[in-house]
Design a protein around this motif. Structure first.
Motif, PDB file in Angstrom:
ATOM      1  N   LYS A 321      21.521 114.139 127.587  1.00  0.00           N
ATOM      2  CA  LYS A 321      22.008 113.792 126.251  1.00  0.00           C
ATOM      3  C   LYS A 321      22.797 114.942 125.615  1.00  0.00           C
ATOM      4  CE  LYS A 321      18.191 110.597 125.365  1.00  0.00           C
ATOM      5  NZ  LYS A 321      17.040 110.286 124.482  1.00  0.00           N
ATOM      6  N   ILE A 322      22.541 116.167 126.057  1.00  0.00           N
ATOM      7  CA  ILE A 322      23.289 117.329 125.585  1.00  0.00           C
ATOM      8  C   ILE A 322      24.112 117.828 126.760  1.00  0.00           C
ATOM      9  CG2 ILE A 322      23.142 119.640 124.579  1.00  0.00           C
ATOM     10  CD1 ILE A 322      20.464 118.877 123.407  1.00  0.00           C
ATOM     11  N   GLN A 323      25.435 117.706 126.670  1.00  0.00           N
ATOM     12  CA  GLN A 323      26.301 117.993 127.801  1.00  0.00           C
ATOM     13  C   GLN A 323      27.405 118.967 127.400  1.00  0.00           C
ATOM     14  OE1 GLN A 323      27.759 114.204 129.172  1.00  0.00           O
ATOM     15  NE2 GLN A 323      25.821 113.636 130.141  1.00  0.00           N
ATOM     16  N   TRP A 324      28.005 119.564 128.420  1.00  0.00           N
ATOM     17  CA  TRP A 324      29.159 120.425 128.205  1.00  0.00           C
ATOM     18  C   TRP A 324      30.330 119.612 127.660  1.00  0.00           C
ATOM     19  CZ3 TRP A 324      28.907 125.510 128.218  1.00  0.00           C
ATOM     20  CH2 TRP A 324      27.983 126.169 129.035  1.00  0.00           C
ATOM     21  N   GLU A 325      31.111 120.222 126.764  1.00  0.00           N
ATOM     22  CA  GLU A 325      32.349 119.620 126.276  1.00  0.00           C
ATOM     23  C   GLU A 325      33.496 120.583 126.544  1.00  0.00           C
ATOM     24  OE1 GLU A 325      34.245 117.414 122.337  1.00  0.00           O
ATOM     25  OE2 GLU A 325      32.436 118.634 122.151  1.00  0.00           O
ATOM     26  N   TYR A 326      34.532 120.092 127.189  1.00  0.00           N
ATOM     27  CA  TYR A 326      35.700 120.914 127.526  1.00  0.00           C
ATOM     28  C   TYR A 326      36.575 121.105 126.290  1.00  0.00           C
ATOM     29  CZ  TYR A 326      40.242 122.084 129.573  1.00  0.00           C
ATOM     30  OH  TYR A 326      41.444 122.673 129.861  1.00  0.00           O
ATOM     31  N   LEU A 327      37.062 122.330 126.075  1.00  0.00           N
ATOM     32  CA  LEU A 327      37.881 122.662 124.904  1.00  0.00           C
ATOM     33  C   LEU A 327      39.298 122.997 125.370  1.00  0.00           C
ATOM     34  CD1 LEU A 327      35.317 124.933 123.000  1.00  0.00           C
ATOM     35  CD2 LEU A 327      35.702 122.467 122.733  1.00  0.00           C
ATOM     36  N   PRO A 328      40.205 122.019 125.394  1.00  0.00           N
ATOM     37  CA  PRO A 328      41.553 122.264 125.928  1.00  0.00           C
ATOM     38  C   PRO A 328      42.385 123.219 125.088  1.00  0.00           C
ATOM     39  CG  PRO A 328      41.406 120.064 124.972  1.00  0.00           C
ATOM     40  CD  PRO A 328      40.014 120.609 125.001  1.00  0.00           C
ATOM     41  N   PHE A 329      42.162 123.261 123.763  1.00  0.00           N
ATOM     42  CA  PHE A 329      42.958 124.149 122.908  1.00  0.00           C
ATOM     43  C   PHE A 329      42.542 125.612 123.048  1.00  0.00           C
ATOM     44  CE2 PHE A 329      43.963 120.127 120.874  1.00  0.00           C
ATOM     45  CZ  PHE A 329      45.307 120.284 120.580  1.00  0.00           C
ATOM     46  N   LEU A 330      41.502 125.866 123.803  1.00  0.00           N
ATOM     47  CA  LEU A 330      41.120 127.229 124.142  1.00  0.00           C
ATOM     48  C   LEU A 330      41.384 127.541 125.614  1.00  0.00           C
ATOM     49  CD1 LEU A 330      37.725 127.673 122.231  1.00  0.00           C
ATOM     50  CD2 LEU A 330      39.943 128.663 121.634  1.00  0.00           C
ATOM     51  N   SER A 331      42.012 126.610 126.315  1.00  0.00           N
ATOM     52  CA  SER A 331      42.154 126.754 127.766  1.00  0.00           C
ATOM     53  C   SER A 331      43.563 126.527 128.281  1.00  0.00           C
ATOM     54  CB  SER A 331      41.203 125.778 128.488  1.00  0.00           C
ATOM     55  OG  SER A 331      39.884 125.863 127.999  1.00  0.00           O
ATOM     56  N   GLU A 332      44.275 125.530 127.762  1.00  0.00           N
ATOM     57  CA  GLU A 332      45.529 125.077 128.343  1.00  0.00           C
ATOM     58  C   GLU A 332      46.721 125.666 127.605  1.00  0.00           C
ATOM     59  OE1 GLU A 332      45.572 120.850 128.586  1.00  0.00           O
ATOM     60  OE2 GLU A 332      43.500 120.721 129.331  1.00  0.00           O
ATOM     61  N   VAL A 333      47.648 126.230 128.348  1.00  0.00           N
ATOM     62  CA  VAL A 333      48.804 126.882 127.739  1.00  0.00           C
ATOM     63  C   VAL A 333      49.684 125.873 127.009  1.00  0.00           C
ATOM     64  CG1 VAL A 333      50.225 126.695 129.828  1.00  0.00           C
ATOM     65  CG2 VAL A 333      50.677 128.516 128.170  1.00  0.00           C
ATOM     66  N   GLU A 334      49.788 124.623 127.495  1.00  0.00           N
ATOM     67  CA  GLU A 334      50.607 123.622 126.822  1.00  0.00           C
ATOM     68  C   GLU A 334      50.046 123.301 125.444  1.00  0.00           C
ATOM     69  OE1 GLU A 334      49.338 123.257 129.802  1.00  0.00           O
ATOM     70  OE2 GLU A 334      51.030 123.229 131.205  1.00  0.00           O
ATOM     71  N   LYS A 335      48.716 123.223 125.319  1.00  0.00           N
ATOM     72  CA  LYS A 335      48.094 122.967 124.027  1.00  0.00           C
ATOM     73  C   LYS A 335      48.291 124.146 123.081  1.00  0.00           C
ATOM     74  CE  LYS A 335      45.982 119.032 125.160  1.00  0.00           C
ATOM     75  NZ  LYS A 335      46.239 117.728 124.491  1.00  0.00           N
ATOM     76  N   VAL A 336      48.168 125.366 123.606  1.00  0.00           N
ATOM     77  CA  VAL A 336      48.297 126.560 122.764  1.00  0.00           C
ATOM     78  C   VAL A 336      49.715 126.688 122.240  1.00  0.00           C
ATOM     79  CG1 VAL A 336      48.155 129.081 122.750  1.00  0.00           C
ATOM     80  CG2 VAL A 336      46.410 127.734 123.939  1.00  0.00           C
ATOM     81  N   ARG A 337      50.713 126.382 123.062  1.00  0.00           N
ATOM     82  CA  ARG A 337      52.112 126.537 122.658  1.00  0.00           C
ATOM     83  C   ARG A 337      52.509 125.580 121.538  1.00  0.00           C
ATOM     84  NH1 ARG A 337      55.778 129.042 126.195  1.00  0.00           N
ATOM     85  NH2 ARG A 337      57.366 127.531 125.594  1.00  0.00           N
ATOM     86  N   THR A 338      51.740 124.501 121.304  1.00  0.00           N
ATOM     87  CA  THR A 338      52.050 123.564 120.224  1.00  0.00           C
ATOM     88  C   THR A 338      51.524 124.018 118.873  1.00  0.00           C
ATOM     89  OG1 THR A 338      50.019 122.282 120.634  1.00  0.00           O
ATOM     90  CG2 THR A 338      52.011 121.633 121.848  1.00  0.00           C
ATOM     91  N   ASP A 339      50.854 125.174 118.832  1.00  0.00           N
ATOM     92  CA  ASP A 339      50.326 125.651 117.556  1.00  0.00           C
ATOM     93  C   ASP A 339      51.469 125.937 116.582  1.00  0.00           C
ATOM     94  OD1 ASP A 339      49.278 127.962 115.646  1.00  0.00           O
ATOM     95  OD2 ASP A 339      47.534 126.929 116.449  1.00  0.00           O
ATOM     96  N   PRO A 340      51.322 125.558 115.307  1.00  0.00           N
ATOM     97  CA  PRO A 340      52.402 125.799 114.325  1.00  0.00           C
ATOM     98  C   PRO A 340      52.788 127.268 114.176  1.00  0.00           C
ATOM     99  CG  PRO A 340      50.778 124.251 113.455  1.00  0.00           C
ATOM    100  CD  PRO A 340      50.223 124.779 114.734  1.00  0.00           C
ATOM    101  N   MET A 341      51.883 128.197 114.494  1.00  0.00           N
ATOM    102  CA  MET A 341      52.199 129.612 114.373  1.00  0.00           C
ATOM    103  C   MET A 341      53.315 130.046 115.324  1.00  0.00           C
ATOM    104  SD  MET A 341      50.764 131.333 112.037  1.00  0.00           S
ATOM    105  CE  MET A 341      49.471 131.107 110.805  1.00  0.00           C
ATOM    106  N   TYR A 342      53.510 129.289 116.402  1.00  0.00           N
ATOM    107  CA  TYR A 342      54.563 129.616 117.355  1.00  0.00           C
ATOM    108  C   TYR A 342      55.887 128.950 116.992  1.00  0.00           C
ATOM    109  CZ  TYR A 342      51.017 131.602 120.422  1.00  0.00           C
ATOM    110  OH  TYR A 342      50.014 132.380 120.947  1.00  0.00           O
TER     111      TYR A 342
END
Length: 524
Positions: A321-342
């Motif tokens: 019932k308690i499982q790992w959750e993947y965090l793509p915005f801390l892992s994937e470069v494509e997700k990070v590059r979409t941040d408004p700060m860039y």
């Protein structure tokens, strides 16, 4: 037929099986006999192994000490120094003694860990020392480290040498040289956690890391499996249990949390590692959260609801019932590059500095310019950092309620999340933190600092608006005219600390004195 020579032996065999075992006197002598042997005797590969073997000091895999000979580090690591700064004065050019202190211990310290109220250090013999006060968690928000006075170390005695520790808000956990896991509720007691599964892992030296949460202990194996221990329900009474060398053996159940299927991340280094399934290699823990990092750069989170009771907790883990959750915005470069700060400002208003924006808004409403508010400093326009082309997260930690994930190297990417964030939540990107040469990053609620590849510590203070200065300041030692090379940094609560050695070029007299001491050591 030619007779075999040392030059005919493969260099890795010669380094690991012969040179590494020689006394310093013989090592210096053999380096003067042959050019090939001189190269091997002065190689970083040899001195990195000797640092680990003689002082239990591990140089990070990405070798943060650029342009620094590890042989020279070996010469000076015998007398490292421990320095502490108060966070709110980290950017002062010359901090006062009220905001700075040195932790003194007559030992060769190789590792340092900070908590809100104390510092813990391991020496090269695996002995554990502490400075400050072991306070209860209810006092953590008001307790500060006693700057301006001499703080004496406390030796926390354990029956076996310790190789790694993790400090939570209530207790300490440790791994000894036999891969046994220890639970340390205070500075006078230590319990070895005993369980059939854990004993098997210890006998095979499979315990890789241990982390202290507020209500649990997380144990990571070298194969990437995570085991969770609940210590509160099983703390023994010292008067009713078998003592072993002054410590108490304690049996407690373990549970396992499995990792979910993960997406493929772009490979940075082509090799066998990318062809294998991701494996959990690092963890971090807080009050009710465990963060995991795989060898391919995936960041995951295991959230444990605070309302869950102790008995229900492990039942929920066991039932999935308690499982790992993947965090793509801390892992994937494509997700990070979409941040408004860039993204660069698109309108003229967005290009303005904060004060000009305030004046423009005020003028549009009231038809006149406002008076500058007291204490308001005009800020430069927002910095737009260069987005990363590649990204592989190599380090993770939790600071208060923040998740910190970053890559190391000459152009680092530092991402800040929050405990309890979901897979769709963005990470926070501070422009001032990006594209820096980072070997190690540390952070508290109001301050951030990083260790450079050249062994310097640079830091920022956070303003009331939550912003950081564009450029970091270098942390200095008051009244010191010497050069310092920092080997590691740590931070928690209201203070930062660094482990450093003196860094001035050795003159001929110093070198001769060192080699004479090495010869004396070889004669002993």
């Amino acid at each position: 037929m030619h007779s075999p020579t040392l030059a005919s032996i493969p260099p890795e065999v010669l380094t690991d099986n012969i040179l590494l075992r020689l006394p310093l006197r013989d090592l210096i002598a053999i380096s003067a006999c042959d050019k090939y042997l001189a190269i091997l005797c002065n190689s970083d590969a040899l001195w990195q192994r000797k640092l680990r073997l003689d002082y239990d000091f591990t140089v990070p895999r990405d070798r943060p000490l650029e342009n620094v000979s590890l042989k020279t580090v070996y010469q000076r690591i015998g007398s490292p120094r421990l320095f502490v700064w108060k966070c709110e004065h980290i950017t002062h050019p010359v901090p006062s003694h009220r905001d700075f202190c040195e932790l003194k211990v007559d030992r060769r310290v190789v590792s340092l860990v900070a908590t809100h109220s104390a510092f813990y250090a391991l020496d090269d013999e695996g002995k554990l020392y502490a400075w400050g006060e072991k306070v209860h968690w209810r006092r953590l928000l008001t307790y500060k480290f006693p700057f301006g006075s001499e703080v004496l170390p406390v030796h926390i005695k354990l029956p076996t040498p310790i190789r790694a520790i993790s400090c939570g808000s209530i207790w300490i956990t440790a791994i000894d040289t036999f891969s046994h896991v220890w639970f340390i509720p205070d500075w006078k007691q230590a319990y070895r956690i005993v369980n059939p599964m854990l004993e098997q892992l210890s006998s095979e030296a499979q315990v890789a890391q241990v982390e202290s949460g507020w209500r649990f202990i997380a144990i990571l194996t070298r194969s990437g499996e995570l085991h969770v221990v609940q210590p509160r329900s099983g703390i023994p009474n010292p008067g009713q249990n078998l003592e072993l060398n002054g410590s108490i053996i304690w049996n407690t159940p373990l549970r396992l949390a499995t990792m979910p299927p993960l997406p493929n991340l772009p490979a940075i280094n082509v090799g066998e590692e990318e062809a294998l399934s991701p494996k959990l290699v690092k963890i971090a823990a807080s009050e009710a959260t465990i963060i995991g990092l795989t060898d391919q750069g995936h960041v995951l989170q295991l959230s444990i609801p605070v309302a869950v009771g102790e008995s229900i907790l492990f039942e929920a883990l066991e039932c999935g019932k308690i499982q790992w959750e993947y965090l793509p915005f801390l892992s994937e470069v494509e997700k990070v590059r979409t941040d408004p700060m860039y993204s660069p400002p698109e309108t003229e208003f967005e290009k303005m500095d904060p004060w000009t924006q305030h004046v423009t808004r005020f003028s549009r409403v009231f038809g006149r310019c406002p008076p500058p508010p007291y204490g308001f400093l005009q800020m430069p326009p927002r910095i737009v950092p260069t987005p990363p082309c590649i990204l592989k997260i190599s380090e993770i930690f939790i600071s208060d309620n923040d998740i910190c994930a970053y890559s190391t190297g000459p152009s680092s990417t530092i991402l800040i999340g929050s405990t309890g964030m979901r897979a769709s939540d963005r990470a926070e990107v501070f422009p001032a933190h990006q594209n820096r040469p980072v070997a190690h990053f540390a952070r508290t609620e109001h301050t951030a600092a990083f260790l450079t590849p050249q062994g310097k510590i640079m830091g920022w203070e956070r303003t009331a608006r939550g912003k950081y200065a564009d450029e970091p300041s270098m942390m200095t030692i008051p009244d010191s005219t010497k050069g310092w090379l920092f080997l590691s940094i740590t931070a928690a609560g209201c203070h930062f600390s660094g482990l450093a050695i003196e860094w001035e070029e050795l003159d001929a007299d110093t070198t001769n004195a060192y080699e004479s001491a090495s010869e004396d050591e070889g004669d002993d």
